[in-house]
Write an enzyme that holds these catalytic residues in place. Structure first.
Site, PDB file in Angstrom:
ATOM      1  CB  CYS A 124      20.843  45.739 -43.850  1.00 12.84           C
ATOM      2  SG  CYS A 124      22.489  46.266 -42.958  1.00 12.84           S
ATOM      3  CD  GLU A 174      23.139  44.129 -39.826  1.00  9.60           C
ATOM      4  OE1 GLU A 174      22.150  44.296 -40.226  1.00  9.60           O
ATOM      5  OE2 GLU A 174      24.142  43.952 -40.756  1.00  9.60           O
TER       6      GLU A 174
END
Length: 481
Positions: free
Chosen positions: A285, A251
């Protein structure tokens, strides 16, 4: 809240906390740059012991029944919620985010545990019809010991995703938390120990990231690798995992576009954008970053967005009424200054912020840049800070082309009142998560992950345990008496 002492940071190997190793590095409070603790670096022998412990822990844990594994995860979730104030104080002290955001992270992290505790009970196998006089069974088994690497921006929820998924699937785990925020992970692991987890199922190591990742990932003991981190680190760990033909759940970074059509209320969208963009000082993010705004509402949106950014109070996360805390370290402040200077030199206009705040601590003002040209570096380099980039577009097709012209694709956001455009835009955006007319992000019940260089695999949701398990096909010959 400041009365909570900062926890000791140690190695956790085979159920034992170790604090007396030489080396280590200072842990710094980003709000005042004071040293609040020190890490304990693992030696080569410690890493060997951690690998051996994870191998033994896996042999024990994989045989624990799914209902018993589920019950333990629920107990841990309860302990995390009971200790919310200790967790929140530690997160704010290490990472800097306001206490309200830290508490929200604790609650979110507990939800991952509860979800996986239930999801592991739904990991069914299959009976496959056969043309021969035999049964064909497909069963799910844990992949093996996991090496997990987590970031500093979400020091509890990232470990929670990975440890919860590993243990729910029946795996053991060795985790290397970020050096900036190690105590949060230590507190989390203690919850598992207090809930009755067998020794060796969770192990924590600290040290030089490159040395530890190479040692762990190349070890034959480790059978799966997972990271939440930057694209560059993700590529390096993926290369290491490939050498051992090991699956990797990555990720990685994002650079989320926000497509704003001309039929929306610009003031309303701007108010939502202020909250979403500057949450955690933009150090997340999925943070909205590239605002691609229809010319019909562009000026009104930028004006409202800049006013909202200027109205935020920046300061220590322990103070009342703080809208945004510090960046995690001085390097992030320098990067903000560099990206802003580059954009301004290319023709962008500072609508809000664009400067450091105070003389102590890693504070940078919530910043809105207007009229950002497409060749500005910040348009293609994830800022990972309180920097919003506003660019006018003629229509949503132009916005879509700009949004997709990036090497990453994690999250995206769409604002329009035309239902046909909603469906067209979310289906054409190259990313793993799209929110329409909101800045929501997926919770425990839905998958999260990216496409392109934003990663491989998914965390959470129905697929959340897939990366931690393998299937085995069993053929059972029918024998007649």
């Amino acid at each position: 809240m400041t009365d909570y002492p900062y926890p000791r940071v140690g190695l956790l190997i085979d159920g034992e906390w170790i604090y007396d190793r030489p080396g280590g590095e200072d842990i710094v409070n980003p709000s005042d740059e004071s040293v609040i603790g020190r890490t304990t670096h693992a030696t080569e022998a410690d890493l060997d012991r951690a690998l051996a412990a994870a191998e033994r822990g896996f042999a024990v844990w994989r045989k624990v029944s799914p209902p018993d594994r589920s019950a333990l995860l629920h107990r841990v979730a309860d302990l995390v919620r009971e200790r919310i104030e200790l967790f929140a104080a530690t997160i704010t002290r290490e990472q800097g985010k306001p206490l309200a955001d830290a508490r929200a992270e604790v609650i979110r992290s507990a939800s991952f545990l509860d979800w996986d505790a239930e999801q592991l009970l739904r990991r069914y196998g299959r009976i496959v019809p056969s043309a021969h006089p035999m049964q064909q069974l497909v069963v799910r088994e844990p992949v093996g010991p996991v090496a997990a690497f987590t970031p500093w921006n979400v020091p509890l929820s990232a470990p929670s995703r990975k440890i919860s998924g590993s243990l729910a699937a029946g795996c053991s785990v060795i985790i290397k938390p970020a050096g900036e925020t190690p105590a949060t992970t230590c507190l989390f692991a203690q919850c598992f120990m207090d809930a009755g987890l067998p020794p060796g199922v969770i192990n924590i190591v600290h040290g030089v990231a490159g040395d530890i990742s190479t040692k762990l990932v190349l070890s034959p003991v480790i059978r799966m690798v997972t990271l939440t981190g930057s694209v560059g680190v993700g590529k390096q760990l993926s290369r290491l995992a490939a050498e051992g033909v090991k699956p990797a759940l990555m990720e990685l970074g994002g650079h989320a576009p926000v497509l704003i059509d001309g039929d929306v209320d610009p003031a309303n969208v701007a108010a939502q954008a202020v909250v979403a963009k500057f949450r955690m000082a933009g150090q997340i993010c999925a943070s909205p970053t590239r605002f691609l705004i229809h010319r019909g509402v562009y000026d009104a949106f930028v004006t409202a967005f800049a006013a909202g950014a200027d109205a935020l109070t920046v300061g220590d996360g322990f103070e009342e009424g703080i809208g945004m805390g510090p960046l995690v370290n001085g390097r992030r402040v320098i990067e903000m200054e560099r990206l802003v200077a580059d954009a301004v030199a290319r023709g962008a206009r500072i609508a809000a912020g664009g400067r450091r705040v105070g003389n102590r601590g890693h504070f940078y003002a919530p910043t809105v840049l207007a009229d950002v040209p497409l060749d500005a570096e910040a348009m293609w380099t994830e800022p990972f800070g309180p920097l919003a980039l506003c660019t006018p577009v003629d229509d949503m097709d132009q916005a879509l082309r700009i949004a997709n012209d990036a090497h990453v694709g994690l999250a995206a956001y769409v604002f329009t009142n035309a239902i046909d455009k909603v469906d067209h835009l979310w289906s054409e955006l190259h990313c793993g998560v799209v929110a329409t007319n909101s800045f929501a992000v997926s919770g425990a019940e839905a998958e999260f992950g990216g496409v392109k260089e934003s990663g491989v695999g998914r965390e959470g949701g129905e697929q959340g345990l897939d990366a931690y398990q393998v299937t085995k096909t069993v053929l059972k010959q029918m024998v007649r008496a």
